[in-house]
Write a protein that holds these residues in place. Structure first.
Motif, mmCIF file in Angstrom:
data_model
loop_
_atom_site.group_PDB
_atom_site.id
_atom_site.type_symbol
_atom_site.label_atom_id
_atom_site.label_comp_id
_atom_site.label_asym_id
_atom_site.label_seq_id
_atom_site.Cartn_x
_atom_site.Cartn_y
_atom_site.Cartn_z
ATOM 1 N N SER A 8 1.238 -1.017 -0.244
ATOM 2 C CA SER A 8 0.066 -0.238 -0.294
ATOM 3 C C SER A 8 0.888 1.170 -0.053
ATOM 4 C CB SER A 8 -0.910 -0.053 1.477
ATOM 5 O OG SER A 8 0.098 0.193 2.529
ATOM 6 N N ARG A 20 1.100 -5.735 2.362
ATOM 7 C CA ARG A 20 -0.482 -5.688 2.770
ATOM 8 C C ARG A 20 -1.071 -6.224 2.417
ATOM 9 N NH1 ARG A 20 -2.117 -2.846 6.193
ATOM 10 N NH2 ARG A 20 -0.589 -1.053 5.515
ATOM 11 N N ASN A 57 -9.026 0.877 2.397
ATOM 12 C CA ASN A 57 -7.703 0.915 2.063
ATOM 13 C C ASN A 57 -7.903 -0.891 2.109
ATOM 14 O OD1 ASN A 57 -6.495 3.011 2.609
ATOM 15 N ND2 ASN A 57 -6.330 2.743 4.543
#
Length: 128
Positions: A8, A20, A57
Motif C-alpha cells: 500500500s 499489505r 484501504n
C-alpha cells in the motif's frame, strides 16, 4: 504457484517488514489494516471515519491483486476500546453485509495510539 505481494506504500510495511497482502493461488490474506490515508499519512480521530478509510484501504489492496470485497470469507476486527465497535456497525454492514464473511472482534492494543480500529481479511477468488 507464484506468491504475489501487494504493497500500500504504508511506512509500517517497510519499517516492520511485511506486505499489505499476500496472494497464494485463489487465496488472498490482507494484513491488519488501519484508517491511515496512505496518500497523505493522515488519520481521522473519529473511529467511524477510520473504519471507512480502513475498508477503502483493504478494497484497494484487493483490487491490486484482482480480488474484490465479494471475495472476502473472513474478517477480524481489532479495537482498543470495546465501546467503539458498535458505532462502526453501519459502515461494516454497508460494506461487508452483502458478503457475510465469518467475523471476529477482538479488543487489544494497537501499534499507534491514534489507531482506533484495525481490520484483517482473508479472501478466496470466487469461481465464475
Amino acid at each position: 504457484m507464484t506468491r504475489q505481494f501487494v504493497s500500500s506504500g504504508s511506512v509500517f510495511e517497510a519499517q516492520i517488514g511485511y506486505a499489505r497482502a499476500v496472494v497464494e493461488g485463489d487465496w488472498i490474506f490482507v494484513s491488519g489494516t488501519t484508517g491511515f490515508d496512505y496518500a497523505t499519512g493522515a488519520i481521522s480521530t473519529d473511529v467511524v471515519e477510520q473504519a471507512r478509510q480502513t475498508i477503502d484501504n483493504i478494497e484497494t489492496a484487493l483490487r491490486q491483486a484482482g480480488f474484490g470485497l465479494m471475495d472476502i470469507v473472513r474478517v477480524r476486527y481489532i479495537l482498543p476500546e470495546r465501546a467503539d465497535f458498535e458505532p462502526c456497525w453501519p459502515v461494516l454492514r454497508e460494506r461487508f453485509g452483502p458478503v457475510q464473511p465469518a467475523a471476529t472482534m477482538i479488543v487489544a492494543g494497537l501499534a499507534d495510539p491514534r489507531m482506533k480500529i484495525e481490520i484483517e481479511v482473508t479472501g478466496r477468488r470466487r469461481s465464475t
